[in-house]
Enzyme design. Structure first.
Site, PDB file in Angstrom:
ATOM      1  N   LYS A  83       0.856  -1.192   0.000  1.00  0.00           N
ATOM      2  CA  LYS A  83       0.000   0.000   0.000  1.00  0.00           C
ATOM      3  C   LYS A  83       0.890   1.241   0.000  1.00  0.00           C
ATOM      4  CE  LYS A  83      -4.365   0.845   2.451  1.00  0.00           C
ATOM      5  NZ  LYS A  83      -4.996   0.672   3.775  1.00  0.00           N
TER       6      LYS A  83
HETATM    7  O1  G3P Z   1      -9.635   1.782   4.639  1.00  0.00           O
HETATM    8  C1  G3P Z   1      -9.091   2.947   5.137  1.00  0.00           C
HETATM    9  C2  G3P Z   1      -9.513   3.119   6.540  1.00  0.00           C
HETATM   10  O2  G3P Z   1      -8.721   2.393   7.422  1.00  0.00           O
HETATM   11  C3  G3P Z   1      -9.665   4.513   6.960  1.00  0.00           C
HETATM   12  O3  G3P Z   1     -10.857   4.554   7.611  1.00  0.00           O
HETATM   13  O4  G3P Z   1     -12.496   5.394   9.179  1.00  0.00           O
HETATM   14  O5  G3P Z   1     -10.072   5.939   9.499  1.00  0.00           O
HETATM   15  O6  G3P Z   1     -11.385   6.982   7.651  1.00  0.00           O
HETATM   16  P1  G3P Z   1     -11.218   5.788   8.525  1.00  0.00           P
END
Ligand code: G3P
Length: 217
Positions: A83
């Site tokens: 990634k």
């Molecule tokens: O898939 C990406 C994720 O881990 C980010 O999610 O909820 O931190 O914006 P969030």
């Protein structure tokens, strides 16, 4: 639609994997922190649990160091997707690593132009962050729809991985638009099974069954 689980919690992954709900896993530095585990050790364990791609994120910010980290991460197991963030250096790393035959997930995508660049750089997955756009009063789903349209128009093979999913409605909408993959925290995937009419209907069935006095033997 493929389901990836957005976590580095191996117990959560195992529970969903036993039900056939896990086509892959995504992690990031914040999720590694949350797990309290060593990145190499936990990534190796996860990669051994699931057949599909397991995203592991580089933390260097310049292309040569990103490429070196990407090679190390990809060396952990055959099903690692490296990634990289959607920066210019991340795109350089994406191109170099995919040219070497690795799967690359380009993350932190917030615009259709960024997604276009990632596809040109050969990304295996593009990760538009829905929830974080919604957080600032923009429409994350509109971005997924734009990318779908653009990729389909030009026949890009890069898979749209709807990320930063926070709600069950995000999953429905991403599926409706045709995202290839969604990655969600385990809690969101569990919630997808819930419906008040299911609970209500089941309560009625069980109450009526009780009245029959029968048993299934
Ligand atoms: O898939 C990406 C994720 O881990 C980010 O999610 O909820 O931190 O914006 P969030």
């Amino acid at each position: 639609m493929k389901f990836f689980v957005d976590t580095a919690d191996t117990e959560e992954i195992a529970t969903l994997n036993d039900l056939g709900m896990v086509d892959g896993v995504t992690t990031n530095p914040s999720l590694i922190l949350k797990s309290g585990r060593d990145i190499t050790e936990v990534t190796r364990e996860i990669a051994g649990m699931v057949a599909g791609p397991v995203s592991a994120e580089v933390v260097a910010t310049e292309a040569p160091a990103m490429i070196a980290e990407g090679r190390k991460l990809a060396g952990i197991a055959d099903n690692i997707a490296v990634k990289v963030p959607l920066t210019w250096d991340g795109l350089k790393a994406c191109k170099a690593l995919t040219d070497e035959g690795m799967m690359v997930n380009v993350t932190l995508c917030f615009s259709a132009n960024q997604a276009l660049l990632a596809a040109k750089a050969g990304a295996t997955f593009i990760s538009p962050f829905i929830g974080r756009l919604d957080d600032i009063n923009l429409d994350g789903m509109e971005l997924i729809a734009d990318i779908r349209r653009i990729y389909d128009t030009y026949g890009f093979a890069t898979q749209i991985l709807a990320a930063s999913i926070r709600t069950v409605n995000h999953v429905t909408e991403a599926a409706r638009i045709g995202a290839d993959v969604m990655t969600a925290p385990p809690a969101v995937i569990h919630k997808m099974a819930e419906h008040p009419l299911t609970d209500k209907g089941l309560a009625t069935f069980l109450a009526d069954w009780e009245k029959t006095g029968q048993r299934i033997v």
